[in-house]
Write an enzyme that holds these catalytic residues in place. Structure first.
Site, mmCIF file in Angstrom:
data_model
loop_
_atom_site.group_PDB
_atom_site.id
_atom_site.type_symbol
_atom_site.label_atom_id
_atom_site.label_comp_id
_atom_site.label_asym_id
_atom_site.label_seq_id
_atom_site.Cartn_x
_atom_site.Cartn_y
_atom_site.Cartn_z
ATOM 1 N N LYS A 1 0.856 -1.182 0.000
ATOM 2 C CA LYS A 1 0.000 0.000 0.000
ATOM 3 C C LYS A 1 0.894 1.234 0.000
ATOM 4 C CE LYS A 1 -4.047 2.141 2.040
ATOM 5 N NZ LYS A 1 -3.579 3.499 1.702
ATOM 6 N N LEU A 2 0.781 2.031 -1.034
ATOM 7 C CA LEU A 2 1.637 3.195 -1.184
ATOM 8 C C LEU A 2 0.970 4.440 -0.612
ATOM 9 C CD1 LEU A 2 2.943 2.537 -4.799
ATOM 10 C CD2 LEU A 2 4.187 2.224 -2.656
#
Length: 276
Positions: A25-26
């Protein structure tokens, strides 16, 4: 061409499931990129066109009739996504932060909607559509291994992971349990020092070297916890101004948050429990 993106639900814990695709998850800005009539346009998840903000993405080599879903990031000196720098770049044309568009899904291909295809097939399609370069990259993924990947994310200090059913369709304009995010929260003990007037928000502070240091504003709290706070804060009021009512720092609570901002505040703190 704007497509309202598919949204995620939360999972409190990571899990291992070979029927799921695991991704990093960025910590950036969700962005839809479309190319129709040989024109690239960029949209936020709320249908705000922001094409002019990111001229670097105008020359991306993708086929006409494509809509991609991804996260726009700015990396720090260690290569980690830096949300504050991303917001600086988003809000100011003077910012020189280098951006990268990290793609994780495709919704249209050659002008045809492909949202009905299983995610695993859309991932294969992405391989043929996107070549990694300095401004665009495909997010790496794997089957299963959610627990081990989350443990690694915690060690490195990244935001979290996403677990997606490998057979999931792209559900436009819906929030689905087929996609789950697991956030790498940090925790801290804080005291409540004030109440924001108008929209709910509690001023937080935490102890550092024997002194109280500002911790930001907490907006997320359960109804039961709010009720308990409202039942006791009146006797603690010491001052007020146009924006806040200030109270003695006697109500303590544990909070979870994403990370510390560059100014030392808690980013997106939310209530966990009261402590004595």
């Amino acid at each position: 061409m704007f497509v309202s993106p598919m949204l995620l639900h939360k999972s409190d814990e990571p899990f291992d499931n070979e029927e799921c695709i695991t991704e990093l998850k960025l910590d950036g800005i969700r962005l839809l990129l479309s190319k129709f009539n040989n024109q690239i346009k960029l949209y936020t998840r709320h249908n705000n066109e922001v094409t002019s903000k990111f001229p670097e993405l105008q020359q991306i080599d993708i086929p006409d009739g494509t809509v991609l879903d991804g996260e726009l990031i700015v990396s720090d000196d260690e290569g980690k996504p830096d949300f504050e720098s991303m917001m600086e770049r988003f809000q100011s044309k003077r910012s020189r932060h280098a951006i990268q568009y990290c793609v994780f899904d495709v919704i249209y291909h050659k002008g045809e909607k492909v949202a009905h295809l299983p995610l695993r097939e859309r991932k294969e399609l992405l391989e043929s559509l996107v070549d990694n370069d300095e401004h665009i990259a495909k997010i790496q993924w794997m089957y299963g291994n959610g627990q081990a990947y989350f443990d690694l994310v915690k060690q490195i200090g990244l935001e979290g992971i996403v677990l997606k059913r490998a057979d999931s369709k792209y559900q436009i304009k819906k929030r689905s349990h087929d996609w789950l995010k697991v956030i790498n929260y940090q925790y801290a003990d804080a005291v409540i020092t004030g109440l924001r007037k108008g929209e709910f928000g509690l001023l937080l502070a935490f102890e550092e070297d024997g002194k109280l240091k500002p911790g930001g504003i907490m907006e997320f709290m359960t109804p039961a916890a709010k009720k308990e706070f409202y039942g006791q804060y009146h006797d603690l009021i010491v001052d007020e101004d146009k924006k806040f009512t200030f109270i003695e720092p006697k109500i303590k609570c544990r909070v979870k948050f994403r990370n510390y901002t560059k100014s030392g505040l808690l980013r997106i703190p939310s209530f966990v429990e009261y402590i004595s």
